[in-house]
Design a protein around this motif. Structure first.
Motif, mmCIF file in Angstrom:
data_model
loop_
_atom_site.group_PDB
_atom_site.id
_atom_site.type_symbol
_atom_site.label_atom_id
_atom_site.label_comp_id
_atom_site.label_asym_id
_atom_site.label_seq_id
_atom_site.Cartn_x
_atom_site.Cartn_y
_atom_site.Cartn_z
ATOM 1 N N PHE A 46 -6.149 18.258 8.669
ATOM 2 C CA PHE A 46 -5.793 17.387 7.522
ATOM 3 C C PHE A 46 -6.889 16.381 8.618
ATOM 4 C CE2 PHE A 46 -1.849 19.642 8.075
ATOM 5 C CZ PHE A 46 -1.610 19.713 6.572
ATOM 6 N N ILE A 47 -6.962 15.387 7.123
ATOM 7 C CA ILE A 47 -7.560 14.547 7.056
ATOM 8 C C ILE A 47 -6.969 12.870 7.267
ATOM 9 C CG2 ILE A 47 -10.262 14.932 7.412
ATOM 10 C CD1 ILE A 47 -10.689 14.660 4.357
ATOM 11 N N ARG A 64 -17.703 21.078 14.922
ATOM 12 C CA ARG A 64 -16.505 21.901 15.735
ATOM 13 C C ARG A 64 -15.382 22.120 15.243
ATOM 14 N NH1 ARG A 64 -17.477 27.293 12.563
ATOM 15 N NH2 ARG A 64 -15.537 28.025 12.713
ATOM 16 N N HIS A 65 -14.281 22.033 14.609
ATOM 17 C CA HIS A 65 -13.093 21.527 14.061
ATOM 18 C C HIS A 65 -12.304 22.718 13.883
ATOM 19 C CE1 HIS A 65 -13.919 17.089 15.809
ATOM 20 N NE2 HIS A 65 -14.798 17.394 14.478
ATOM 21 N N GLU A 66 -11.890 23.193 15.221
ATOM 22 C CA GLU A 66 -10.531 24.960 14.426
ATOM 23 C C GLU A 66 -9.181 25.328 14.455
ATOM 24 O OE1 GLU A 66 -12.717 28.387 16.723
ATOM 25 O OE2 GLU A 66 -14.424 28.146 15.167
ATOM 26 N N ALA A 67 -8.585 25.117 13.834
ATOM 27 C CA ALA A 67 -7.286 25.259 13.574
ATOM 28 C C ALA A 67 -6.474 26.778 14.249
ATOM 29 C CB ALA A 67 -6.796 24.902 12.058
ATOM 30 N N GLY A 83 0.216 28.084 13.130
ATOM 31 C CA GLY A 83 -0.698 28.141 13.461
ATOM 32 C C GLY A 83 -0.976 27.100 14.239
ATOM 33 N N GLU A 84 -0.829 25.898 15.075
ATOM 34 C CA GLU A 84 -1.209 25.197 14.856
ATOM 35 C C GLU A 84 -1.878 23.947 14.327
ATOM 36 O OE1 GLU A 84 -1.417 21.145 19.284
ATOM 37 O OE2 GLU A 84 -1.341 22.964 18.787
ATOM 38 N N ASP A 85 -1.752 22.926 13.182
ATOM 39 C CA ASP A 85 -2.183 22.313 12.702
ATOM 40 C C ASP A 85 -3.200 21.046 13.470
ATOM 41 O OD1 ASP A 85 -1.184 22.839 10.757
ATOM 42 O OD2 ASP A 85 0.583 21.884 10.087
ATOM 43 N N GLY A 120 -4.649 26.933 5.828
ATOM 44 C CA GLY A 120 -4.597 28.473 6.756
ATOM 45 C C GLY A 120 -4.770 29.048 5.932
ATOM 46 N N GLY A 121 -4.720 30.948 6.198
ATOM 47 C CA GLY A 121 -4.366 31.054 5.500
ATOM 48 C C GLY A 121 -2.685 31.869 5.767
#
Length: 367
Positions: A46-47, A64-67, A83-85, A120-121
């Protein structure tokens, strides 16, 4: 804090967890059947537009920003956890575009606005999803779906109502410090201002506007000369431009009219829409001109420039003429804001402007 108005980042939402193949194994429970759970969904990215930020410096060094990915399904009918947002905070006024195609994806214009940048998938199905009357011991499962991945360009355009335009050392920083709470660096050499400065001008109770000062422009700026061309994007959202002129240059060979025409030409080359914005002329440093010579100097300047718009005579150092200037600016900005508001639907029954004429009283007839 270092001012950064452009950054490139990569975001990746989490993959979904895989489904599980499992059967119930319990004493005295023969043919217990399938009990493999589903995988959890991957985390979203999210932004959010944060009014407390005014630079993209955090994203210059963290690209690099990964959830987190979703947890896999488990036996005993246990589903995997989501998974954590990840939430990224951006300054208000940030434009988010695709780094490869250049297509604009979002513009963060509303404080507190939250947008899903990458989804997210979904999690995969466990074998309990496939049981039926004819398939009592399914061994099928599905894998989790991958999350979205994007390469993005972040570009900040500050949200200001008024922008200052002018040559280096025209007195723009002195003017913004005189009328607002901004305290930019002020010195007697060119390009003292190296990045945009914002200031809030208080006109009265609940009456204010935001003014922006950018580095000075010089001739050839549209081709990359100087510093001001790098920050002209910050003037594209303003409602009014103030062209600040140095009426008392140190070098007698400098012609303020030629400098003013050069800046207007560079503005037109850079962006026609920016050139067409309302622009006022602000003649600064008139405290260094004798009172007797001031009217003739101003008249000659306006005549040679062939200027037909509003003209304000000020001294940012002594604050002479600044109060009428900010009052006129507020009236212009307020009128522009009101004109941009959508029309309000009013119930005709309560609209004073639509008064139905009263019926004429019945004529009285004598018996």
């Amino acid at each position: 804090m270092k001012f950064v108005d452009e950054a490139f980042i990569d975001v990746a939402a989490g993959d979904g967890g895989n489904g599980c193949v499992s059967f119930r194994h319990e004493k005295y429970k023969e043919f217990g059947g399938p009990n493999g759970g589903d995988g959890g969904r991957g985390g979203h990215v999210f932004i959010v537009a944060d009014v407390n930020l005014n630079t993209l410096v955090d994203f210059r060094y963290s690209r690099r920003h990964e959830a987190k990915r979703g947890q896999h399904g488990m036996g005993s009918d246990m589903f995997g956890a989501a998974g954590e947002d990840v939430t990224l905070k951006l300054p208000v006024g940030t434009i988010i575009s695709d780094a490869e195609t250049g297509d604009v994806l979002h513009e963060m214009l509303v404080p507190g606005e939250v947008i899903t940048l990458a989804r997210g998938g979904d999690g995969g199905f466990g074998n309990m999803r496939f049981k039926s009357a004819i398939n009592r011991a399914p061994r099928q499962k599905t894998m989790g779906y991958p999350g979205e991945r994007k390469s993005l360009k972040l570009e900040l355009k500050v949200l200001a109502d008024v922008g200052l335009l002018g040559m280096p050392n025209a007195g723009k920083s002195t003017l913004i410090s005189a009328v607002s709470n901004a305290r930019p660096k002020i010195a007697d050499y060119p390009f003292t201002t190296l990045h945009p400065n914002l200031g809030v001008v208080r006109v009265g109770p609940e009456q204010s506007f935001v003014i922006a000062d950018i580095p000075g422009l010089i001739e050839g700026a549209s081709e990359g000369a100087g510093l001001g061309h790098q920050f002209l994007r910050h003037l594209q959202r303003t409602r009014l431009l103030l062209h600040v002129i140095d009426m008392a240059p140190f070098d007698d060979a400098v012609d303020p009219v030629a400098q003013a025409k050069a800046i207007v030409g560079e503005l037109k080359k850079y962006d026609k829409a920016l050139y067409d914005k309302p622009r006022w002329l602000v003649l600064n440093k008139l405290d260094m001109v004798a009172d007797a010579d001031r009217p003739a100097l101003v008249k000659d300047f306006v005549k040679r420039l062939r200027w037909k718009g509003p003209v304000f005579e000020i001294s940012a150092l002594t604050r002479e003429g600044c109060e009428p200037l900010i009052q006129a600016i507020y009236r212009h900005v307020h009128a522009d804001q009101q004109a941009a508001l959508p029309p309000v639907d009013v119930d005709p029954r309560f609209d004073d402007a639509r008064e139905t004429p009263l019926a004429e009283p019945d004529q009285q007839h004598n018996d």
